[in-house]
Design an enzyme around this catalytic site. Sequence first.
Site, mmCIF file in Angstrom:
data_model
loop_
_atom_site.group_PDB
_atom_site.id
_atom_site.type_symbol
_atom_site.label_atom_id
_atom_site.label_comp_id
_atom_site.label_asym_id
_atom_site.label_seq_id
_atom_site.Cartn_x
_atom_site.Cartn_y
_atom_site.Cartn_z
ATOM 1 N N GLU A 133 9.488 19.105 -24.521
ATOM 2 C CA GLU A 133 8.772 19.367 -23.258
ATOM 3 C C GLU A 133 9.232 20.694 -22.634
ATOM 4 O OE1 GLU A 133 6.169 17.890 -21.895
ATOM 5 O OE2 GLU A 133 6.093 15.956 -22.917
ATOM 6 N N LYS A 181 2.943 11.684 -11.038
ATOM 7 C CA LYS A 181 2.146 10.761 -11.857
ATOM 8 C C LYS A 181 2.948 9.478 -12.041
ATOM 9 C CE LYS A 181 -0.882 13.637 -14.693
ATOM 10 N NZ LYS A 181 -1.206 14.104 -16.048
ATOM 11 N N ARG A 189 0.821 -1.231 0.000
ATOM 12 C CA ARG A 189 0.000 0.000 0.000
ATOM 13 C C ARG A 189 0.849 1.273 0.000
ATOM 14 N NH1 ARG A 189 -3.107 -3.158 3.592
ATOM 15 N NH2 ARG A 189 -4.809 -4.100 2.439
ATOM 16 N N GLU A 209 -5.090 16.882 -11.273
ATOM 17 C CA GLU A 209 -5.597 17.303 -12.587
ATOM 18 C C GLU A 209 -7.129 17.351 -12.590
ATOM 19 O OE1 GLU A 209 -3.200 15.701 -15.830
ATOM 20 O OE2 GLU A 209 -4.944 15.815 -17.125
ATOM 21 N N ASN A 268 -0.779 19.421 -20.708
ATOM 22 C CA ASN A 268 -1.090 18.574 -21.862
ATOM 23 C C ASN A 268 -1.015 19.351 -23.174
ATOM 24 O OD1 ASN A 268 -1.592 16.465 -20.102
ATOM 25 N ND2 ASN A 268 -3.755 17.010 -19.879
ATOM 26 N N ARG A 289 -3.709 21.667 -13.976
ATOM 27 C CA ARG A 289 -2.657 20.738 -14.439
ATOM 28 C C ARG A 289 -2.854 20.340 -15.904
ATOM 29 N NH1 ARG A 289 0.260 15.955 -10.907
ATOM 30 N NH2 ARG A 289 1.755 15.402 -12.508
ATOM 31 N N HIS A 300 -0.219 17.764 -26.494
ATOM 32 C CA HIS A 300 -0.276 16.309 -26.317
ATOM 33 C C HIS A 300 -1.477 15.662 -27.004
ATOM 34 C CE1 HIS A 300 2.914 17.091 -23.495
ATOM 35 N NE2 HIS A 300 3.006 15.820 -23.155
ATOM 36 N N HIS A 312 -0.278 12.835 -29.145
ATOM 37 C CA HIS A 312 -0.553 11.422 -28.841
ATOM 38 C C HIS A 312 -1.120 10.710 -30.064
ATOM 39 C CE1 HIS A 312 -0.751 11.863 -24.152
ATOM 40 N NE2 HIS A 312 0.473 11.658 -24.604
ATOM 41 N N LYS A 360 6.502 23.533 -13.072
ATOM 42 C CA LYS A 360 5.650 22.355 -12.858
ATOM 43 C C LYS A 360 5.257 22.222 -11.387
ATOM 44 C CE LYS A 360 4.739 17.619 -13.915
ATOM 45 N NZ LYS A 360 5.062 16.405 -14.652
ATOM 46 N N HIS A 383 8.390 11.043 -28.362
ATOM 47 C CA HIS A 383 7.286 11.730 -27.696
ATOM 48 C C HIS A 383 7.437 13.253 -27.837
ATOM 49 C CE1 HIS A 383 4.186 12.617 -24.786
ATOM 50 N NE2 HIS A 383 5.053 13.310 -24.057
HETATM 51 N N1 GLY Z 1 3.284 15.176 -17.726
HETATM 52 C C1 GLY Z 1 2.149 15.907 -17.416
HETATM 53 C C2 GLY Z 1 1.829 15.919 -15.948
HETATM 54 O O1 GLY Z 1 2.634 15.507 -15.137
HETATM 55 O O2 GLY Z 1 0.751 16.324 -15.617
#
Ligand code: GLY
Length: 367
Positions: free
Chosen positions: A187, A145, A123, A239, A248, A244, A251, A255, A229, A268
């Site tokens: 990025e 993330k 956990r 998000e 994107n 957040r 993206h 994507h 960030k 990417h």
């Molecule tokens: N890579 C985008 C984020 O961390 O929200």
Amino acid sequence: MAIKVVVNIPGHAPYDVRIGNGQLEGLGTKLRAISSAPAAFVLTDSNVGPRYLEAVRRSLKNAGFRTTAVTIPAGEESKSVACAGELWHAMADAKLGRDALVVALGGGVVGDLAGFVASTYMRGVPFVQVPTTLLSMVDSSVGGKTGINLDAGKNLVGTFCQPLYVCASTDTLDTLDAREWACGCGEVAKSAAIEGDDFFFWLMEHAEAMAARDAAVVQEAIARCVTFKADVVARDEHESAGVRECLNYGHTYGHAVEKIAGYGVYSHGHAVAEGMRFAARLAVAYAGASEEFAQAQDELLDVLGLQPLDFAASPQEVLDCMKGDKKVRGGKLRYVLVRDAGDWSVETPDDGAVLEQLEAWMASKRA
Ligand code: GLY
């Protein structure tokens, strides 16, 4: 000299991101100062492990950590349910308790996977990010993330789990090839475009130096991305508050490019850069943006080595692919549009408007 950025997210202990040359050597001492864990489980991949695993294990051992290491095959395929399962078993075999520490030594794949297994084993055990690519230093190692892929799509299973510490040792970037470098620059450009004039104009001014990997410029670019960030994530960790989502930018189309062309055909970052170019056109047509920003952004991407892609596909196929993305809500495509550096919003243009722009974009590609 290393730069330290503190990530302070409500509800979590603040953590440091240290950015500079030669940080691996002191990693163990640094971690010992913030953790009493008896054991560290290091995850790395077949590209990074042969270069840096020994140094990291030595540093951890010297600081009193019992270490176990697992090296996974490099590449996106390792972000799988099967690989996560093997890692949970390896952690249990190594008799790791809840007081252990997981160390992710590698790029985005290693970081996402290590974060995922760390946040689910017993956990949740603490984990540390040691990113070794520009892409992971400027984006994926910060913000919590984690995830693995399913056949149905990338990152469809994952958690939000903040690391204990991020060690960005910039000397590890020296071995990146030109494609990987430009990928990370994609990025960086994304962050600059959404952060605002300060970062965007700084990057325009230093784009050649960034492309040439000038050490001081690279360190500052990473620090700027991480600072930006950290602020975004502090305001909207999950998000869910419409903040957040700005990360994107580029993206949605990017994507679709990656998926339709076949994963790995374009990096990417190259796909994101192409997505930024398309999004800028959509912003002109749909959100009243001026051509000036789109042109400035094109020039910036060119200098960073992110030339326009030769990717063309049926507009309807691209639209369908974008609508299959996990970011669609209520059947509506959510598009980050930037009118000018820092002036962004999330828009839900209807399919007809997007299709019209895709048709014009594909026609310009064929011209
Ligand atoms: N890579 C985008 C984020 O961390 O929200």
